[in-house]
Design a protein around this motif. Sequence first.
Motif, PDB file in Angstrom:
ATOM      1  N   GLU A 149      99.876  74.857  30.141  1.00  0.00           N
ATOM      2  CA  GLU A 149     100.486  74.060  29.381  1.00  0.00           C
ATOM      3  C   GLU A 149     101.603  73.225  30.076  1.00  0.00           C
ATOM      4  N   GLN A 150     102.336  73.805  30.906  1.00  0.00           N
ATOM      5  CA  GLN A 150     103.268  73.187  31.905  1.00  0.00           C
ATOM      6  C   GLN A 150     102.803  72.332  32.652  1.00  0.00           C
ATOM      7  N   GLN A 151     101.619  72.569  33.277  1.00  0.00           N
ATOM      8  CA  GLN A 151     100.886  71.712  34.129  1.00  0.00           C
ATOM      9  C   GLN A 151     100.329  70.788  33.784  1.00  0.00           C
ATOM     10  N   ASP A 152      99.733  70.933  32.403  1.00  0.00           N
ATOM     11  CA  ASP A 152      98.958  70.066  31.642  1.00  0.00           C
ATOM     12  C   ASP A 152      97.918  69.788  32.613  1.00  0.00           C
ATOM     13  N   LEU A 153      96.990  70.957  32.588  1.00  0.00           N
ATOM     14  CA  LEU A 153      95.823  71.015  33.503  1.00  0.00           C
ATOM     15  C   LEU A 153      94.677  70.384  32.829  1.00  0.00           C
ATOM     16  N   PRO A 154      93.819  69.791  33.588  1.00  0.00           N
ATOM     17  CA  PRO A 154      92.359  69.303  32.946  1.00  0.00           C
ATOM     18  C   PRO A 154      91.617  70.521  33.029  1.00  0.00           C
ATOM     19  N   GLY A 155      90.559  70.460  32.577  1.00  0.00           N
ATOM     20  CA  GLY A 155      89.520  71.430  32.678  1.00  0.00           C
ATOM     21  C   GLY A 155      89.500  72.051  33.998  1.00  0.00           C
ATOM     22  N   SER A 156      89.695  73.704  33.645  1.00  0.00           N
ATOM     23  CA  SER A 156      89.878  74.343  34.962  1.00  0.00           C
ATOM     24  C   SER A 156      88.969  75.740  34.739  1.00  0.00           C
ATOM     25  N   SER A 157      88.804  76.424  35.792  1.00  0.00           N
ATOM     26  CA  SER A 157      88.218  77.621  36.117  1.00  0.00           C
ATOM     27  C   SER A 157      88.909  78.529  36.959  1.00  0.00           C
ATOM     28  N   PHE A 158      88.815  79.778  36.735  1.00  0.00           N
ATOM     29  CA  PHE A 158      89.594  80.708  37.798  1.00  0.00           C
ATOM     30  C   PHE A 158      88.771  81.987  37.929  1.00  0.00           C
ATOM     31  N   GLY A 178      87.199  83.266  34.363  1.00  0.00           N
ATOM     32  CA  GLY A 178      87.533  82.251  32.933  1.00  0.00           C
ATOM     33  C   GLY A 178      87.724  80.956  32.974  1.00  0.00           C
ATOM     34  N   ASP A 179      88.100  80.296  32.108  1.00  0.00           N
ATOM     35  CA  ASP A 179      88.214  78.942  31.888  1.00  0.00           C
ATOM     36  C   ASP A 179      89.493  78.610  31.228  1.00  0.00           C
ATOM     37  N   ILE A 180      90.251  77.516  31.403  1.00  0.00           N
ATOM     38  CA  ILE A 180      91.316  76.875  30.647  1.00  0.00           C
ATOM     39  C   ILE A 180      90.813  75.690  30.008  1.00  0.00           C
ATOM     40  N   THR A 181      90.978  75.470  28.584  1.00  0.00           N
ATOM     41  CA  THR A 181      90.743  74.388  27.863  1.00  0.00           C
ATOM     42  C   THR A 181      91.580  73.824  26.746  1.00  0.00           C
ATOM     43  N   ARG A 182      91.482  72.685  26.071  1.00  0.00           N
ATOM     44  CA  ARG A 182      92.181  72.425  25.277  1.00  0.00           C
ATOM     45  C   ARG A 182      91.648  73.205  23.966  1.00  0.00           C
ATOM     46  N   ASP A 183      92.266  73.551  23.000  1.00  0.00           N
ATOM     47  CA  ASP A 183      91.785  74.614  21.773  1.00  0.00           C
ATOM     48  C   ASP A 183      91.427  73.715  20.635  1.00  0.00           C
ATOM     49  N   GLY A 184      91.491  72.154  20.659  1.00  0.00           N
ATOM     50  CA  GLY A 184      91.016  71.467  19.734  1.00  0.00           C
ATOM     51  C   GLY A 184      92.237  71.073  18.726  1.00  0.00           C
ATOM     52  N   GLU A 185      93.341  71.992  18.859  1.00  0.00           N
ATOM     53  CA  GLU A 185      94.455  71.562  18.074  1.00  0.00           C
ATOM     54  C   GLU A 185      95.694  70.927  18.894  1.00  0.00           C
ATOM     55  N   GLY A 186      95.545  70.535  20.143  1.00  0.00           N
ATOM     56  CA  GLY A 186      96.561  69.994  21.037  1.00  0.00           C
ATOM     57  C   GLY A 186      97.008  71.189  21.790  1.00  0.00           C
TER      58      GLY A 186
END
Length: 147
Positions: free
Chosen positions: A33-42, A79-87
């Motif tokens: 959230e702090q980094q405002d990451l685009p679609g990410s995987s890890f 895993g991945d990091i995404t927007r959850d649909g609610e911001g």
Amino acid sequence: MRTTLLTDGPPRQHAVVFDTGDEVVDGLTGWAEQQDLPGSSFTGIGAFSSATVGYYDLDEQEYAEIPVPDQVEVLTLAGDITRDGEGGWQVHTHVVCGRRDGSTVGGHLLRAVTRPTLKVVVTTGASHLQRRHDPASGLALIDPDAS
């Protein structure tokens, strides 16, 4: 938790290092959230002093919690990091943990406390990935058309 940029990309890669006592899922979510990451995987490796993993019961549409109260090696974390649909942000993580006797336990990572360290490499894409609620499964699934 400490971070550093490994490659300026594209794609960009970040090293995220968790220290003893750090909570993994909350830490990674807050950092994204702090980094405002685009679609990410890890991916990652390390160890936990305790964890809770989950098995998704499709019929009940909820996670059955599996406590892991022992010190374990993190054999695989992905895993991945995404927007959850609610911001907000959603960190979706699967893990396989190795126990002292060589047995393993794995599933969806719900909570974990690091001990002594966890090293995660996050690779970021060019655009955000968005999740949408799927009524059939009860899960928030990635919707490529919404990204």
